[in-house]
Design a protein around this motif. Sequence first.
Motif, PDB file in Angstrom:
ATOM      1  N   THR A  20       0.829  -1.201   0.000  1.00 36.98           N
ATOM      2  CA  THR A  20       0.000   0.000   0.000  1.00 36.98           C
ATOM      3  C   THR A  20       0.866   1.254   0.000  1.00 36.98           C
ATOM      4  O   THR A  20       0.600   2.223  -0.742  1.00 36.98           O
ATOM      5  CB  THR A  20      -0.937   0.007   1.220  1.00 36.98           C
ATOM      6  OG1 THR A  20      -1.797  -1.130   1.175  1.00 36.98           O
ATOM      7  CG2 THR A  20      -1.773   1.281   1.249  1.00 36.98           C
ATOM      8  N   ASN A  21       1.930   1.255   0.826  1.00 36.47           N
ATOM      9  CA  ASN A  21       2.826   2.411   0.897  1.00 36.47           C
ATOM     10  C   ASN A  21       3.529   2.648  -0.447  1.00 36.47           C
ATOM     11  O   ASN A  21       3.736   3.792  -0.853  1.00 36.47           O
ATOM     12  CB  ASN A  21       3.863   2.219   2.001  1.00 36.47           C
ATOM     13  CG  ASN A  21       3.260   2.389   3.387  1.00 36.47           C
ATOM     14  OD1 ASN A  21       2.218   3.020   3.543  1.00 36.47           O
ATOM     15  ND2 ASN A  21       3.898   1.812   4.399  1.00 36.47           N
ATOM     16  N   LYS A  22       3.906   1.554  -1.105  1.00 36.24           N
ATOM     17  CA  LYS A  22       4.565   1.677  -2.407  1.00 36.24           C
ATOM     18  C   LYS A  22       3.612   2.290  -3.439  1.00 36.24           C
ATOM     19  O   LYS A  22       3.978   3.196  -4.195  1.00 36.24           O
ATOM     20  CB  LYS A  22       5.040   0.307  -2.882  1.00 36.24           C
ATOM     21  CG  LYS A  22       5.791   0.344  -4.201  1.00 36.24           C
ATOM     22  CD  LYS A  22       6.301  -1.034  -4.602  1.00 36.24           C
ATOM     23  CE  LYS A  22       7.058  -0.968  -5.933  1.00 36.24           C
ATOM     24  NZ  LYS A  22       7.553  -2.310  -6.340  1.00 36.24           N
ATOM     25  N   GLN A  28       1.376   9.555  -5.201  1.00 38.25           N
ATOM     26  CA  GLN A  28       1.796  10.888  -4.761  1.00 38.25           C
ATOM     27  C   GLN A  28       2.796  11.499  -5.735  1.00 38.25           C
ATOM     28  O   GLN A  28       2.760  12.705  -6.004  1.00 38.25           O
ATOM     29  CB  GLN A  28       2.406  10.794  -3.359  1.00 38.25           C
ATOM     30  CG  GLN A  28       1.380  10.531  -2.268  1.00 38.25           C
ATOM     31  CD  GLN A  28       2.012  10.314  -0.899  1.00 38.25           C
ATOM     32  OE1 GLN A  28       3.143   9.803  -0.806  1.00 38.25           O
ATOM     33  NE2 GLN A  28       1.286  10.661   0.141  1.00 38.25           N
ATOM     34  N   GLY A  29       3.677  10.662  -6.309  1.00 38.37           N
ATOM     35  CA  GLY A  29       4.626  11.145  -7.318  1.00 38.37           C
ATOM     36  C   GLY A  29       3.927  11.626  -8.567  1.00 38.37           C
ATOM     37  O   GLY A  29       4.291  12.655  -9.158  1.00 38.37           O
ATOM     38  N   LEU A 281      -5.609   8.216  -4.598  1.00 34.06           N
ATOM     39  CA  LEU A 281      -4.881   8.656  -3.408  1.00 34.06           C
ATOM     40  C   LEU A 281      -5.732   8.492  -2.153  1.00 34.06           C
ATOM     41  O   LEU A 281      -5.256   7.998  -1.117  1.00 34.06           O
ATOM     42  CB  LEU A 281      -4.465  10.119  -3.571  1.00 34.06           C
ATOM     43  CG  LEU A 281      -3.760  10.762  -2.365  1.00 34.06           C
ATOM     44  CD1 LEU A 281      -2.418  10.079  -2.100  1.00 34.06           C
ATOM     45  CD2 LEU A 281      -3.553  12.257  -2.590  1.00 34.06           C
ATOM     46  N   GLN A 282      -6.989   8.900  -2.230  1.00 33.15           N
ATOM     47  CA  GLN A 282      -7.868   8.781  -1.073  1.00 33.15           C
ATOM     48  C   GLN A 282      -8.075   7.321  -0.680  1.00 33.15           C
ATOM     49  O   GLN A 282      -8.059   6.975   0.513  1.00 33.15           O
ATOM     50  CB  GLN A 282      -9.216   9.440  -1.384  1.00 33.15           C
ATOM     51  CG  GLN A 282      -9.121  10.951  -1.596  1.00 33.15           C
ATOM     52  CD  GLN A 282     -10.478  11.581  -1.880  1.00 33.15           C
ATOM     53  OE1 GLN A 282     -11.509  11.050  -1.481  1.00 33.15           O
ATOM     54  NE2 GLN A 282     -10.471  12.694  -2.585  1.00 33.15           N
ATOM     55  N   ALA A 283      -8.247   6.457  -1.682  1.00 30.46           N
ATOM     56  CA  ALA A 283      -8.432   5.034  -1.392  1.00 30.46           C
ATOM     57  C   ALA A 283      -7.190   4.432  -0.743  1.00 30.46           C
ATOM     58  O   ALA A 283      -7.288   3.652   0.225  1.00 30.46           O
ATOM     59  CB  ALA A 283      -8.766   4.290  -2.685  1.00 30.46           C
ATOM     60  N   LEU A 284      -6.024   4.795  -1.236  1.00 28.99           N
ATOM     61  CA  LEU A 284      -4.781   4.257  -0.681  1.00 28.99           C
ATOM     62  C   LEU A 284      -4.521   4.771   0.731  1.00 28.99           C
ATOM     63  O   LEU A 284      -3.955   4.053   1.569  1.00 28.99           O
ATOM     64  CB  LEU A 284      -3.612   4.616  -1.603  1.00 28.99           C
ATOM     65  CG  LEU A 284      -3.553   3.858  -2.930  1.00 28.99           C
ATOM     66  CD1 LEU A 284      -2.494   4.457  -3.848  1.00 28.99           C
ATOM     67  CD2 LEU A 284      -3.256   2.377  -2.681  1.00 28.99           C
TER      68      LEU A 284
END
Length: 311
Positions: A20-22, A28-29, A281-284
Motif C-alpha cells: 500500500t505504501n509503495k 503521490q509522485g 490517493l484517497q483510497a490508498l
Amino acid sequence: MSSILTNASALTALQSLNATNKNLQVTQGRIATGMRVAEAADNAAYWSIATTMRSDNKANSVVQDALGLGAGKVDTAYTAMNSAINVVDQIKQKVLLAKTSSAADRDRIQTEIGNLQSQLKDNIAGANYAGSNLLQTSSNASAVDKKLTVMTSYNRDSTGAVTTGTIDVDFTNIRLIDTNGATGAAKAGILDKAIGATGSPSILSLKVNGTASQTTATAFDNLLTGIEKALKGMASGAAELGAGKARIDLQKDFVSKLSDSIDRGVGQLVDADMNKESTRLQALQVQQQLGIQALSIANGSSQQILSLFRG
C-alpha cells in the motif's frame, strides 16, 4: 498455531502495508509531477517515444523562431518596396509634366524630382531588419548571399535521417539598389541601373533639365518608357515578396499547430489523469490506515500469549 518466534499474521499485515505504501508513493509522485510516466522505469516504451517527440518539438521551436525572423525581413522589404513604387510613380508624373513645361518650370520640377530621389534612397536604406536589407544588396555577392533562405521545417524519417525545408527569396528580382561598388552600366539594381540605352540615366539620377538629351519629346518618351519598365520590375518584385510573405505566414501557422499537436500526443502518453489519481490517493490513504491498524492487531496477538502463563 501461536508462536512467539514467528508471527504470520503480522508478516502478512506488514507485506500488505508495504504494498500500500509503495502504491501510495507512486500515486503521490504522479500528483506531484502531473505525469504517470516521469522516467524510463515507469514505462520504457512510452518514455522513449515522449523523449524523442519532445526533442523534435524543440527543433520545431527553432523553426518557428526562424520563420518569425524571416517573416520580419520579408515584411519589412515588402513595405519598403510598396513605398518605393509610390515614390517612383510620383517621379513618373513629374517627368510627364516636365515634357511640355518651360525651361524655368523644369528647374522647379527637377527640384521636386531630386527630393523624391532622396526619399527613395532614405526609404530603401531604412528597410533594415535584424541587420538585413533585402532591397539593397550586391550583384557580386557569393551564392549563399544571393538569396534569403528561411528554414521552414525539421523532418526526421524512421531511420533518423534529418532534412530541413526552406523558402528562398532571390535578391535578383527585388534588388532596388546594387551595392557592388561599381558605377553606371555595371549597376544591377532596378533603381540605379540605366533605364534605357547605354549611357542613359537611372531612376535615381535622371534629370529633366540641364542636358541636351532631354530637350526633345522623344527623349522624354524614352525616360517615361524606362520608368514604366522600372515600375514593372518593382511590381514583380513586390509580388515575389508578397508570395514569400504569404507562404511564410502559412508555414508559421502550420508549425504552431504541429507543435501543439505533438504536445497533446506526448501528454496522452505520459500525463497523469489527475481526477483518477486523486481518487486513488484517497483510497490508498484509507488502505494505509487500515493496514497500520491490522499490523497493530497482529502484533497484539503476541501479548495474548502471556495470559496463558499467568496464575
